[in-house]
Scaffold this motif. Structure first.
Motif, PDB file in Angstrom:
ATOM      1  N   ALA A 100      15.992  12.904   4.149  1.00  0.00           N
ATOM      2  CA  ALA A 100      15.553  13.469   2.869  1.00  0.00           C
ATOM      3  C   ALA A 100      14.122  13.089   2.498  1.00  0.00           C
ATOM      4  CB  ALA A 100      16.500  13.038   1.755  1.00  0.00           C
ATOM      5  N   PHE A 101      13.730  11.840   2.791  1.00  0.00           N
ATOM      6  CA  PHE A 101      12.453  11.327   2.281  1.00  0.00           C
ATOM      7  C   PHE A 101      11.446  10.948   3.369  1.00  0.00           C
ATOM      8  CE2 PHE A 101      15.713  10.462  -0.902  1.00  0.00           C
ATOM      9  CZ  PHE A 101      15.148  11.077  -1.999  1.00  0.00           C
ATOM     10  N   HIS A 102      11.863  10.956   4.618  1.00  0.00           N
ATOM     11  CA  HIS A 102      10.977  10.587   5.736  1.00  0.00           C
ATOM     12  C   HIS A 102      10.398   9.184   5.549  1.00  0.00           C
ATOM     13  CE1 HIS A 102      11.399  14.716   6.965  1.00  0.00           C
ATOM     14  NE2 HIS A 102      11.019  15.100   5.754  1.00  0.00           N
ATOM     15  N   MET A 103      11.282   8.259   5.146  1.00  0.00           N
ATOM     16  CA  MET A 103      10.876   6.853   5.012  1.00  0.00           C
ATOM     17  C   MET A 103      12.076   5.979   5.369  1.00  0.00           C
ATOM     18  SD  MET A 103      10.734   6.259   0.834  1.00  0.00           S
ATOM     19  CE  MET A 103       9.908   7.768   0.409  1.00  0.00           C
ATOM     20  N   ARG A 160      12.255  -0.281  -1.986  1.00  0.00           N
ATOM     21  CA  ARG A 160      11.076  -0.823  -2.689  1.00  0.00           C
ATOM     22  C   ARG A 160      10.537   0.196  -3.685  1.00  0.00           C
ATOM     23  NH1 ARG A 160      10.150  -2.960   2.404  1.00  0.00           N
ATOM     24  NH2 ARG A 160       8.838  -1.204   3.030  1.00  0.00           N
ATOM     25  N   ALA A 161      10.432   1.448  -3.254  1.00  0.00           N
ATOM     26  CA  ALA A 161       9.909   2.509  -4.125  1.00  0.00           C
ATOM     27  C   ALA A 161      10.849   2.751  -5.302  1.00  0.00           C
ATOM     28  CB  ALA A 161       9.704   3.793  -3.325  1.00  0.00           C
ATOM     29  N   LEU A 162      12.136   2.787  -5.042  1.00  0.00           N
ATOM     30  CA  LEU A 162      13.114   2.988  -6.103  1.00  0.00           C
ATOM     31  C   LEU A 162      13.082   1.823  -7.091  1.00  0.00           C
ATOM     32  CD1 LEU A 162      15.167   5.190  -6.777  1.00  0.00           C
ATOM     33  CD2 LEU A 162      16.898   3.844  -5.580  1.00  0.00           C
ATOM     34  N   GLY A 163      12.932   0.616  -6.576  1.00  0.00           N
ATOM     35  CA  GLY A 163      12.821  -0.565  -7.436  1.00  0.00           C
ATOM     36  C   GLY A 163      11.597  -0.493  -8.325  1.00  0.00           C
ATOM     37  N   THR A 164      10.494  -0.017  -7.783  1.00  0.00           N
ATOM     38  CA  THR A 164       9.264   0.142  -8.563  1.00  0.00           C
ATOM     39  C   THR A 164       9.482   1.143  -9.698  1.00  0.00           C
ATOM     40  OG1 THR A 164       7.865  -0.383  -6.669  1.00  0.00           O
ATOM     41  CG2 THR A 164       6.845   0.868  -8.455  1.00  0.00           C
ATOM     42  N   LEU A 165      10.118   2.258  -9.387  1.00  0.00           N
ATOM     43  CA  LEU A 165      10.385   3.277 -10.404  1.00  0.00           C
ATOM     44  C   LEU A 165      11.335   2.743 -11.475  1.00  0.00           C
ATOM     45  CD1 LEU A 165      10.804   6.396  -8.102  1.00  0.00           C
ATOM     46  CD2 LEU A 165       8.846   5.831  -9.552  1.00  0.00           C
ATOM     47  N   TYR A 166      12.320   1.967 -11.062  1.00  0.00           N
ATOM     48  CA  TYR A 166      13.274   1.395 -12.006  1.00  0.00           C
ATOM     49  C   TYR A 166      12.582   0.391 -12.930  1.00  0.00           C
ATOM     50  CZ  TYR A 166      17.240  -1.197 -13.830  1.00  0.00           C
ATOM     51  OH  TYR A 166      18.135  -1.812 -14.664  1.00  0.00           O
ATOM     52  N   LYS A 167      11.795  -0.489 -12.352  1.00  0.00           N
ATOM     53  CA  LYS A 167      11.084  -1.491 -13.156  1.00  0.00           C
ATOM     54  C   LYS A 167      10.083  -0.844 -14.101  1.00  0.00           C
ATOM     55  CE  LYS A 167      11.604  -5.173  -9.788  1.00  0.00           C
ATOM     56  NZ  LYS A 167      10.954  -5.965  -8.759  1.00  0.00           N
ATOM     57  N   SER A 168       9.562   0.305 -13.719  1.00  0.00           N
ATOM     58  CA  SER A 168       8.624   1.040 -14.569  1.00  0.00           C
ATOM     59  C   SER A 168       9.343   1.830 -15.662  1.00  0.00           C
ATOM     60  CB  SER A 168       7.795   2.011 -13.724  1.00  0.00           C
ATOM     61  OG  SER A 168       7.039   1.312 -12.772  1.00  0.00           O
ATOM     62  N   MET A 189      19.530  12.883  -8.307  1.00  0.00           N
ATOM     63  CA  MET A 189      19.743  12.887  -6.854  1.00  0.00           C
ATOM     64  C   MET A 189      20.933  11.994  -6.544  1.00  0.00           C
ATOM     65  SD  MET A 189      16.604  10.629  -5.348  1.00  0.00           S
ATOM     66  CE  MET A 189      16.383   8.897  -5.736  1.00  0.00           C
ATOM     67  N   ARG A 190      21.584  12.286  -5.444  1.00  0.00           N
ATOM     68  CA  ARG A 190      22.762  11.514  -5.051  1.00  0.00           C
ATOM     69  C   ARG A 190      22.392  10.206  -4.357  1.00  0.00           C
ATOM     70  NH1 ARG A 190      23.722  12.137   0.453  1.00  0.00           N
ATOM     71  NH2 ARG A 190      22.570  13.839   1.422  1.00  0.00           N
ATOM     72  N   PHE A 191      21.116  10.042  -4.050  1.00  0.00           N
ATOM     73  CA  PHE A 191      20.673   8.876  -3.291  1.00  0.00           C
ATOM     74  C   PHE A 191      20.546   7.642  -4.180  1.00  0.00           C
ATOM     75  CE2 PHE A 191      18.970  12.639  -1.220  1.00  0.00           C
ATOM     76  CZ  PHE A 191      19.470  12.477   0.061  1.00  0.00           C
ATOM     77  N   THR A 192      21.009   6.507  -3.650  1.00  0.00           N
ATOM     78  CA  THR A 192      20.869   5.212  -4.314  1.00  0.00           C
ATOM     79  C   THR A 192      20.442   4.196  -3.257  1.00  0.00           C
ATOM     80  OG1 THR A 192      23.130   4.449  -3.868  1.00  0.00           O
ATOM     81  CG2 THR A 192      22.796   5.772  -5.872  1.00  0.00           C
ATOM     82  N   PHE A 194       0.833  -1.203   0.000  1.00  0.00           N
ATOM     83  CA  PHE A 194       0.000   0.000   0.000  1.00  0.00           C
ATOM     84  C   PHE A 194       0.868   1.255   0.000  1.00  0.00           C
ATOM     85  CE2 PHE A 194      -2.120   3.392   2.379  1.00  0.00           C
ATOM     86  CZ  PHE A 194      -3.198   3.605   1.544  1.00  0.00           C
ATOM     87  N   MET A 195       1.982   1.225   0.698  1.00  0.00           N
ATOM     88  CA  MET A 195       2.848   2.395   0.814  1.00  0.00           C
ATOM     89  C   MET A 195       3.760   2.589  -0.391  1.00  0.00           C
ATOM     90  SD  MET A 195       2.091   4.121   3.395  1.00  0.00           S
ATOM     91  CE  MET A 195       3.476   5.239   3.410  1.00  0.00           C
ATOM     92  N   MET A 196       3.906   1.577  -1.227  1.00  0.00           N
ATOM     93  CA  MET A 196       4.836   1.677  -2.339  1.00  0.00           C
ATOM     94  C   MET A 196       4.482   2.832  -3.275  1.00  0.00           C
ATOM     95  SD  MET A 196       6.365  -1.462  -4.534  1.00  0.00           S
ATOM     96  CE  MET A 196       6.036  -2.592  -3.218  1.00  0.00           C
ATOM     97  N   HIS A 197       3.232   3.001  -3.593  1.00  0.00           N
ATOM     98  CA  HIS A 197       2.837   4.042  -4.534  1.00  0.00           C
ATOM     99  C   HIS A 197       3.130   5.447  -3.982  1.00  0.00           C
ATOM    100  CE1 HIS A 197       0.802   5.906  -7.869  1.00  0.00           C
ATOM    101  NE2 HIS A 197       0.048   6.569  -7.025  1.00  0.00           N
ATOM    102  N   PRO A 198       2.701   5.779  -2.786  1.00  0.00           N
ATOM    103  CA  PRO A 198       3.028   7.113  -2.251  1.00  0.00           C
ATOM    104  C   PRO A 198       4.537   7.331  -2.106  1.00  0.00           C
ATOM    105  CG  PRO A 198       1.257   6.138  -0.978  1.00  0.00           C
ATOM    106  CD  PRO A 198       1.770   5.080  -1.911  1.00  0.00           C
ATOM    107  N   ASP A 199       5.275   6.306  -1.715  1.00  0.00           N
ATOM    108  CA  ASP A 199       6.721   6.444  -1.582  1.00  0.00           C
ATOM    109  C   ASP A 199       7.367   6.691  -2.940  1.00  0.00           C
ATOM    110  OD1 ASP A 199       6.496   6.097   1.129  1.00  0.00           O
ATOM    111  OD2 ASP A 199       7.126   4.003   1.124  1.00  0.00           O
ATOM    112  N   SER A 200       6.887   6.009  -3.966  1.00  0.00           N
ATOM    113  CA  SER A 200       7.399   6.232  -5.320  1.00  0.00           C
ATOM    114  C   SER A 200       7.113   7.657  -5.766  1.00  0.00           C
ATOM    115  CB  SER A 200       6.765   5.241  -6.312  1.00  0.00           C
ATOM    116  OG  SER A 200       7.133   3.923  -5.995  1.00  0.00           O
ATOM    117  N   GLN A 201       5.931   8.148  -5.442  1.00  0.00           N
ATOM    118  CA  GLN A 201       5.567   9.525  -5.791  1.00  0.00           C
ATOM    119  C   GLN A 201       6.477  10.526  -5.070  1.00  0.00           C
ATOM    120  OE1 GLN A 201       3.431  10.608  -8.068  1.00  0.00           O
ATOM    121  NE2 GLN A 201       2.946   8.509  -8.629  1.00  0.00           N
ATOM    122  N   THR A 202       6.824  10.235  -3.831  1.00  0.00           N
ATOM    123  CA  THR A 202       7.716  11.104  -3.067  1.00  0.00           C
ATOM    124  C   THR A 202       9.074  11.205  -3.750  1.00  0.00           C
ATOM    125  OG1 THR A 202       6.603  10.576  -0.988  1.00  0.00           O
ATOM    126  CG2 THR A 202       8.859  11.406  -0.823  1.00  0.00           C
TER     127      THR A 202
END
Length: 72
Positions: free
Chosen positions: A37-40, A47-55, A23-26, A3-11
């Motif tokens: 930086a992201f409050h997560m 997980r969110a970064l992986g979702t964005l990468y797979k997309s 961004m310097r973050f990996t 459930f949190m993956m989508h909002p985290d990806s949006q962040t």
């Protein structure tokens, strides 16, 4: 978790868009830096970064993350 993956990806997307698409973050960034930086957690960030990468929205590199294209 899922459930949190989508909002985290949006962040992360908003952060990238507000920082000229880079961004310097990996997935190797420290949990403290990610929290500040992201409050997560590092797990949520990865997980969110992986979702964005797979997309196909971001490119992951050793020096940071780059936005490939904007979400419509």
């Amino acid at each position: 978790k899922e459930f949190m993956m989508h909002p985290d990806s949006q962040t992360i997307l908003r952060y990238l868009e507000n920082h000229r698409g880079t961004m310097r973050f990996t997935d190797d960034s420290s949990p403290e830096d990610i929290q500040l930086a992201f409050h997560m957690s590092k797990g949520a960030f990865k997980r969110a970064l992986g979702t964005l990468y797979k997309s196909g929205l971001v490119e992951l590199g050793e020096e940071g993350t780059t936005l490939k294209k904007k979400m419509e």
